[in-house]
Design a protein around this motif. Structure first.
Motif, PDB file in Angstrom:
ATOM      1  N   VAL A  15       0.700  -1.350   0.048  1.00 12.45           N
ATOM      2  CA  VAL A  15       0.127   0.043  -0.149  1.00 12.45           C
ATOM      3  C   VAL A  15       0.942   1.321   0.140  1.00 12.45           C
ATOM      4  N   HIS A  16       1.637   1.473   0.802  1.00 14.56           N
ATOM      5  CA  HIS A  16       2.741   2.340   0.762  1.00 14.56           C
ATOM      6  C   HIS A  16       3.615   2.757  -0.342  1.00 14.56           C
ATOM      7  N   TYR A  17       3.924   1.418  -0.933  1.00 13.80           N
ATOM      8  CA  TYR A  17       4.680   1.525  -2.158  1.00 13.80           C
ATOM      9  C   TYR A  17       3.829   2.105  -3.447  1.00 13.80           C
ATOM     10  N   LEU A  18       2.396   1.879  -3.629  1.00 11.99           N
ATOM     11  CA  LEU A  18       1.578   2.258  -4.499  1.00 11.99           C
ATOM     12  C   LEU A  18       1.375   3.724  -4.274  1.00 11.99           C
ATOM     13  N   ARG A  19       1.115   4.011  -2.670  1.00 13.14           N
ATOM     14  CA  ARG A  19       1.069   5.467  -2.723  1.00 13.14           C
ATOM     15  C   ARG A  19       1.974   6.419  -3.015  1.00 13.14           C
ATOM     16  N   GLU A  20       3.169   5.939  -2.723  1.00  7.85           N
ATOM     17  CA  GLU A  20       4.460   6.704  -3.222  1.00  7.85           C
ATOM     18  C   GLU A  20       4.685   6.848  -4.569  1.00  7.85           C
ATOM     19  N   LEU A  21       4.438   5.743  -5.122  1.00 12.22           N
ATOM     20  CA  LEU A  21       4.393   5.527  -6.846  1.00 12.22           C
ATOM     21  C   LEU A  21       3.404   6.695  -7.446  1.00 12.22           C
ATOM     22  N   ALA A  22       2.401   6.727  -6.737  1.00 12.25           N
ATOM     23  CA  ALA A  22       1.171   7.794  -7.410  1.00 12.25           C
ATOM     24  C   ALA A  22       1.698   9.075  -6.852  1.00 12.25           C
ATOM     25  N   ASN A  23       2.321   9.249  -5.884  1.00 11.68           N
ATOM     26  CA  ASN A  23       2.911  10.758  -5.539  1.00 11.68           C
ATOM     27  C   ASN A  23       3.896  10.996  -6.441  1.00 11.68           C
ATOM     28  N   ASP A  24       4.920  10.172  -6.694  1.00 10.89           N
ATOM     29  CA  ASP A  24       6.092  10.473  -7.681  1.00 10.89           C
ATOM     30  C   ASP A  24       5.353  10.847  -8.801  1.00 10.89           C
ATOM     31  N   PHE A  25       4.545  10.279  -9.418  1.00 10.01           N
ATOM     32  CA  PHE A  25       4.097  10.511 -10.631  1.00 10.01           C
ATOM     33  C   PHE A  25       3.142  11.620 -10.712  1.00 10.01           C
ATOM     34  N   ALA A  44       5.502  10.093 -22.463  1.00  7.99           N
ATOM     35  CA  ALA A  44       4.702  10.474 -21.121  1.00  7.99           C
ATOM     36  C   ALA A  44       3.320   9.108 -21.266  1.00  7.99           C
ATOM     37  N   LEU A  45       2.783   8.985 -22.465  1.00 11.26           N
ATOM     38  CA  LEU A  45       1.606   8.230 -22.319  1.00 11.26           C
ATOM     39  C   LEU A  45       2.204   6.736 -22.081  1.00 11.26           C
ATOM     40  N   THR A  46       3.286   6.358 -22.553  1.00  9.47           N
ATOM     41  CA  THR A  46       4.097   5.174 -22.343  1.00  9.47           C
ATOM     42  C   THR A  46       4.283   5.175 -20.719  1.00  9.47           C
ATOM     43  N   LEU A  47       4.772   6.032 -20.123  1.00 11.86           N
ATOM     44  CA  LEU A  47       4.827   6.114 -18.670  1.00 11.86           C
ATOM     45  C   LEU A  47       3.398   5.915 -17.890  1.00 11.86           C
ATOM     46  N   VAL A  48       2.404   6.801 -18.357  1.00 15.79           N
ATOM     47  CA  VAL A  48       1.008   6.603 -17.710  1.00 15.79           C
ATOM     48  C   VAL A  48       0.559   5.107 -17.823  1.00 15.79           C
ATOM     49  N   GLN A  49       0.657   4.469 -19.230  1.00 13.71           N
ATOM     50  CA  GLN A  49       0.142   3.122 -19.170  1.00 13.71           C
ATOM     51  C   GLN A  49       0.855   2.174 -18.443  1.00 13.71           C
ATOM     52  N   GLY A  50       2.383   2.354 -18.150  1.00 12.92           N
ATOM     53  CA  GLY A  50       2.915   1.528 -17.317  1.00 12.92           C
ATOM     54  C   GLY A  50       2.423   1.607 -15.754  1.00 12.92           C
ATOM     55  N   LEU A  51       2.400   2.729 -15.442  1.00 14.59           N
ATOM     56  CA  LEU A  51       2.001   3.130 -14.197  1.00 14.59           C
ATOM     57  C   LEU A  51       0.476   2.571 -13.688  1.00 14.59           C
ATOM     58  N   ARG A  52      -0.261   2.823 -14.751  1.00 10.97           N
ATOM     59  CA  ARG A  52      -1.602   2.569 -14.689  1.00 10.97           C
ATOM     60  C   ARG A  52      -1.620   0.663 -14.392  1.00 10.97           C
ATOM     61  N   GLN A  53      -0.905   0.069 -15.169  1.00 11.08           N
ATOM     62  CA  GLN A  53      -0.795  -1.461 -15.090  1.00 11.08           C
ATOM     63  C   GLN A  53      -0.135  -1.943 -13.573  1.00 11.08           C
TER      64      GLN A  53
END
Length: 70
Positions: A15-25, A44-53
């Motif tokens: 949970v903390h990892y996902l929150r930090e990832l979202a915050n960094d993005f 940027a679109l590639t980054l967003v798609q990867g983050l989404r997954q």
């Protein structure tokens, strides 16, 4: 991260990892402008798609749904 969380029986670590990832993005998104630059926009679109997954997979492991829109 997933392996460590499972081995340590610490789902909160994921949970903390996902929150930090979202915050960094979020920080990256606010600091970066890709308007008018097709190559940068594609990256940027590639980054967003990867983050989404990654977020979708992490939430799925936690048993949390990932809606398409809020």
């Amino acid at each position: 991260m997933v392996e460590a969380a499972a081995l340590n029986r610490a789902p909160h670590a994921l949970v903390h990892y996902l929150r930090e990832l979202a915050n960094d993005f979020h920080t990256y998104y606010n600091a970066t402008s890709s308007c008018g630059r097709p190559r940068t926009a594609r990256r940027a679109l590639t980054l967003v798609q990867g983050l989404r997954q990654v977020v979708r997979n992490g939430l799925g492991l936690l048993g949390v749904s990932a809606p398409e829109a809020m």
